[in-house]
Design an enzyme around this catalytic site. Structure first.
Site, PDB file in Angstrom:
ATOM      1  N   ASP A 163       0.864  -1.179   0.000  1.00  0.00           N
ATOM      2  CA  ASP A 163       0.000   0.000   0.000  1.00  0.00           C
ATOM      3  C   ASP A 163       0.903   1.232   0.000  1.00  0.00           C
ATOM      4  O   ASP A 163       1.503   1.579   1.022  1.00  0.00           O
ATOM      5  CB  ASP A 163      -0.898   0.018   1.241  1.00  0.00           C
ATOM      6  N   LYS A 211      -6.831   3.365  -3.344  1.00  0.00           N
ATOM      7  CA  LYS A 211      -7.235   3.372  -1.939  1.00  0.00           C
ATOM      8  C   LYS A 211      -7.467   4.815  -1.500  1.00  0.00           C
ATOM      9  O   LYS A 211      -6.697   5.712  -1.864  1.00  0.00           O
ATOM     10  CB  LYS A 211      -6.138   2.704  -1.103  1.00  0.00           C
ATOM     11  N   LYS A 248     -10.253   0.400  -2.450  1.00  0.00           N
ATOM     12  CA  LYS A 248     -10.166   0.150  -1.010  1.00  0.00           C
ATOM     13  C   LYS A 248     -10.426   1.441  -0.237  1.00  0.00           C
ATOM     14  O   LYS A 248      -9.546   2.290  -0.127  1.00  0.00           O
ATOM     15  CB  LYS A 248      -8.792  -0.403  -0.638  1.00  0.00           C
TER      16      LYS A 248
END
Length: 321
Positions: A153, A221, A257
């Site tokens: 991430d 995300k 996400k």
């Protein structure tokens, strides 16, 4: 650049002028309309059977996360045990999608989750600010992958993005994606964190989403969880529209996400309704939609038990994460 011609309407180059022309040529976001649609979908209710299925799906979508300066190997091992068996008294409860930790704790999570389908995710690239030289970001990523992380991430350079230096952001994402390579195996999946709370406008959220996808993101995300506001329904709606339109333009599917501030079952189910109504059922799978959270899992477990037995478990039934 690839030899094949780009899809119609996509930028023909990754130079700053081409990226700017493309990103600023995207349709503008109707902010009032996005808020109104998200609010309307948030009022949808699920019947008992559908709700039970949705709760189990939400559990399977959770990236169970601990990203605190006080994190210890013991905490990561405990979190990993919970990820494998969310409710020790009920083997029917599904496992979560991943455990997300800082890079230095990846080996602990890998060891604790060995033999389990639960993935190990790690934040990288000078999380959460992203203020570091590119080589440091790449070293951060390579070490996490070498230690066994299945997913990375990364955070974008919001300063560069807001200054209009789209090429720099694109090049950093591309370089991090290359750093996710694993000799002799599948590369780690790359989730690109936009930190939407710092992007100021929904138009910027749409542009950042497209920029990340053009650079090769497997997931986009919302947030690090360190900035307010974090994941909101209207922002998630804009990002879902972006991945839907990106697949229509390129044929490549990218996941979404939302992370930060998703604490209750009601929050999670609202997001699932949003996914179903915006992108359709193709995204209703942990491979394409995740919920980044720490405290959400306990509420999902409590509501699951309530549906099954008619009563809530005691407040100390589940571990505090």
């Amino acid at each position: 650049m690839p030899d094949t011609a780009p899809a119609p309407g996509l930028p023909r180059s990754t130079d700053n002028a081409s990226l700017r022309a493309f990103l600023h040529g995207l349709p503008g976001v109707d902010e009032v309309g996005a808020r109104a649609r998200a609010a309307a979908l948030a009022t949808r209710s699920l019947k008992t059977t559908a709700k039970a299925h949705a709760i189990d799906l939400a559990i399977r979508m959770v990236d169970l996360t601990t990203l605190e300066g006080a994190d210890t190997p013991g905490k990561v091992r405990a979190l990993s045990a919970k990820a494998r068996r969310p409710d020790p008294d009920d083997r029917a409860v599904p496992q979560v999608a991943a455990v997300c930790v800082y890079p230095d704790l990846v080996p602990v999570a890998v060891d604790a989750l060995r033999g389990s389908p639960v993935a190990v995710a790690s934040v990288a690239t000078a999380f959460p600010a992203g203020r570091a030289p590119l080589e440091a970001k790449l070293a951060d990523t390579r070490q996490a992958v070498a230690d066994g992380a299945d997913e990375i991430d990364m955070v974008i350079d919001r300063g560069a993005f807001l200054a209009g230096d789209y090429r720099k952001v694109h090049e950093e994402i591309t370089a991090v994606r290359e750093a996710c390579a694993r000799p002799g195996g599948e590369p780690a999946h790359l989730k690109v964190i936009l930190e939407t709370g710092e992007l100021a406008t929904y138009d910027n959220v749409r542009r950042a989403s497209w920029l990340a996808m053009l650079a090769g993101a497997d997931f986009i995300k919302t947030s690090t969880g360190k900035v307010t506001p974090a994941a909101t329904l209207p922002v998630t709606l804009v990002m879902l529209e972006a991945v839907r339109d990106f697949r229509a333009a390129t044929g490549r599917q990218v996941g979404v996400k939302p992370a930060g501030g998703i604490r209750t079952t009601k929050d999670a189910l609202r997001h699932l309704v949003l996914v179903n109504e915006t992108t359709g059922p193709d995204w209703l799978d942990p491979s394409w939609f995740r919920l980044g959270a720490s405290s959400l899992l306990n509420d999902l477990l409590m509501q699951r038990t309530r549906l099954a037995t008619g009563t809530y478990p005691g407040p100390d039934h589940y571990t505090l994460d």
